[in-house]
Motif scaffolding. Structure first.
Motif, short mmCIF file in Angstrom:
data_model
loop_
_atom_site.label_atom_id
_atom_site.label_comp_id
_atom_site.label_asym_id
_atom_site.label_seq_id
_atom_site.Cartn_x
_atom_site.Cartn_y
_atom_site.Cartn_z
N ALA A 78 5.64 -12.50 -7.98
CA ALA A 78 6.98 -12.62 -8.55
C ALA A 78 7.60 -11.28 -8.93
O ALA A 78 8.80 -11.10 -8.81
CB ALA A 78 6.94 -13.53 -9.77
N ASN A 79 6.79 -10.33 -9.37
CA ASN A 79 7.35 -9.07 -9.85
C ASN A 79 7.57 -8.02 -8.77
O ASN A 79 8.06 -6.94 -9.07
CB ASN A 79 6.45 -8.50 -10.96
CG ASN A 79 6.39 -9.42 -12.15
OD1 ASN A 79 7.37 -10.08 -12.48
ND2 ASN A 79 5.25 -9.51 -12.78
N ILE A 80 7.21 -8.31 -7.54
CA ILE A 80 7.35 -7.33 -6.48
C ILE A 80 8.28 -7.82 -5.35
O ILE A 80 8.56 -7.09 -4.42
CB ILE A 80 5.96 -6.94 -5.93
CG1 ILE A 80 6.05 -5.62 -5.18
CG2 ILE A 80 5.39 -8.02 -5.05
CD1 ILE A 80 4.72 -5.01 -4.83
N GLU A 81 8.76 -9.02 -5.46
CA GLU A 81 9.54 -9.60 -4.37
C GLU A 81 10.85 -8.86 -4.10
O GLU A 81 11.27 -8.76 -2.96
CB GLU A 81 9.78 -11.09 -4.61
CG GLU A 81 8.49 -11.86 -4.45
CD GLU A 81 8.65 -13.34 -4.66
OE1 GLU A 81 9.74 -13.79 -5.07
OE2 GLU A 81 7.67 -14.06 -4.43
N ASP A 82 11.48 -8.31 -5.13
CA ASP A 82 12.71 -7.53 -4.91
C ASP A 82 12.42 -6.28 -4.09
O ASP A 82 13.19 -5.91 -3.21
CB ASP A 82 13.36 -7.14 -6.24
CG ASP A 82 13.97 -8.32 -6.96
OD1 ASP A 82 14.27 -9.33 -6.30
OD2 ASP A 82 14.16 -8.23 -8.18
N LEU A 83 11.31 -5.62 -4.36
CA LEU A 83 10.92 -4.43 -3.60
C LEU A 83 10.60 -4.81 -2.16
O LEU A 83 11.06 -4.14 -1.23
CB LEU A 83 9.71 -3.75 -4.25
CG LEU A 83 9.12 -2.57 -3.49
CD1 LEU A 83 10.15 -1.49 -3.25
CD2 LEU A 83 7.91 -2.03 -4.23
N VAL A 120 -0.27 0.77 -0.27
CA VAL A 120 -0.60 -0.55 -0.80
C VAL A 120 0.37 -0.88 -1.93
O VAL A 120 0.54 -0.09 -2.85
CB VAL A 120 -2.05 -0.59 -1.34
CG1 VAL A 120 -2.38 -1.98 -1.88
CG2 VAL A 120 -3.04 -0.19 -0.26
N LEU A 121 0.99 -2.01 -1.83
CA LEU A 121 1.90 -2.50 -2.88
C LEU A 121 1.30 -3.75 -3.48
O LEU A 121 0.77 -4.60 -2.77
CB LEU A 121 3.27 -2.83 -2.28
CG LEU A 121 3.99 -1.69 -1.57
CD1 LEU A 121 5.26 -2.22 -0.91
CD2 LEU A 121 4.32 -0.59 -2.55
N ALA A 124 -5.96 -3.07 0.26
CA ALA A 124 -6.50 -1.71 0.26
C ALA A 124 -7.37 -1.47 1.49
O ALA A 124 -7.31 -0.40 2.10
CB ALA A 124 -7.29 -1.47 -1.02
N MET A 125 -8.17 -2.45 1.87
CA MET A 125 -9.02 -2.30 3.06
C MET A 125 -8.16 -2.18 4.32
O MET A 125 -8.47 -1.40 5.22
CB MET A 125 -9.98 -3.50 3.20
CG MET A 125 -11.05 -3.56 2.13
SD MET A 125 -12.17 -2.14 2.17
CE MET A 125 -11.62 -1.23 0.74
N VAL A 140 3.25 -1.06 5.24
CA VAL A 140 2.76 -1.21 3.86
C VAL A 140 1.91 -2.47 3.82
O VAL A 140 2.13 -3.42 4.57
CB VAL A 140 3.89 -1.28 2.81
CG1 VAL A 140 4.64 0.02 2.73
CG2 VAL A 140 4.83 -2.43 3.06
N PHE A 141 0.92 -2.46 2.95
CA PHE A 141 -0.01 -3.57 2.82
C PHE A 141 -0.05 -3.98 1.36
O PHE A 141 0.24 -3.19 0.48
CB PHE A 141 -1.41 -3.12 3.27
CG PHE A 141 -1.44 -2.54 4.64
CD1 PHE A 141 -1.59 -3.34 5.74
CD2 PHE A 141 -1.30 -1.17 4.82
CE1 PHE A 141 -1.61 -2.80 7.02
CE2 PHE A 141 -1.31 -0.62 6.09
CZ PHE A 141 -1.47 -1.43 7.19
N GLY A 142 -0.43 -5.20 1.09
CA GLY A 142 -0.57 -5.60 -0.30
C GLY A 142 -0.43 -7.09 -0.51
O GLY A 142 -0.41 -7.87 0.42
#
Length: 77
Positions: A25-30, A67-68, A51-52, A19-21
């Motif tokens: 703060a709002n994605i750290e749990d994932l 992409v996350l 995305a690239m 996974v790329f991205g």
């Protein structure tokens, strides 16, 4: 089951290896849940670069790139 637990299982079920991205703060749990799996995480400086990277991954591996990203103005990129 929480969404942060469902997404890694979904990615594995769909044979995702990377996974790329961009982190935030709002994605750290994932991202923390994904780290517990065999999926490799590559963080980019921004969403566009993630995305690239995913496009390059698809062109080389012939497998979807995921992409996350986090919420905020970058989501519109």
């Amino acid at each position: 089951m929480l969404v942060k637990e469902f997404i890694p299982q979904f990615l594995i079920k769909n044979k995702c290896s990377h996974v790329f991205g961009a982190s935030g703060a709002n994605i750290e749990d994932l991202l923390s849940e994904i780290q517990k799996t065999s999926i490799e995480i590559t963080l980019a400086k921004n969403e566009y670069n993630g995305a690239m990277m995913a496009i390059g991954h698809y062109q080389k591996q012939k497998r979807p790139g995921f992409v996350l990203t986090t919420s905020g103005p970058g989501v519109l990129n």
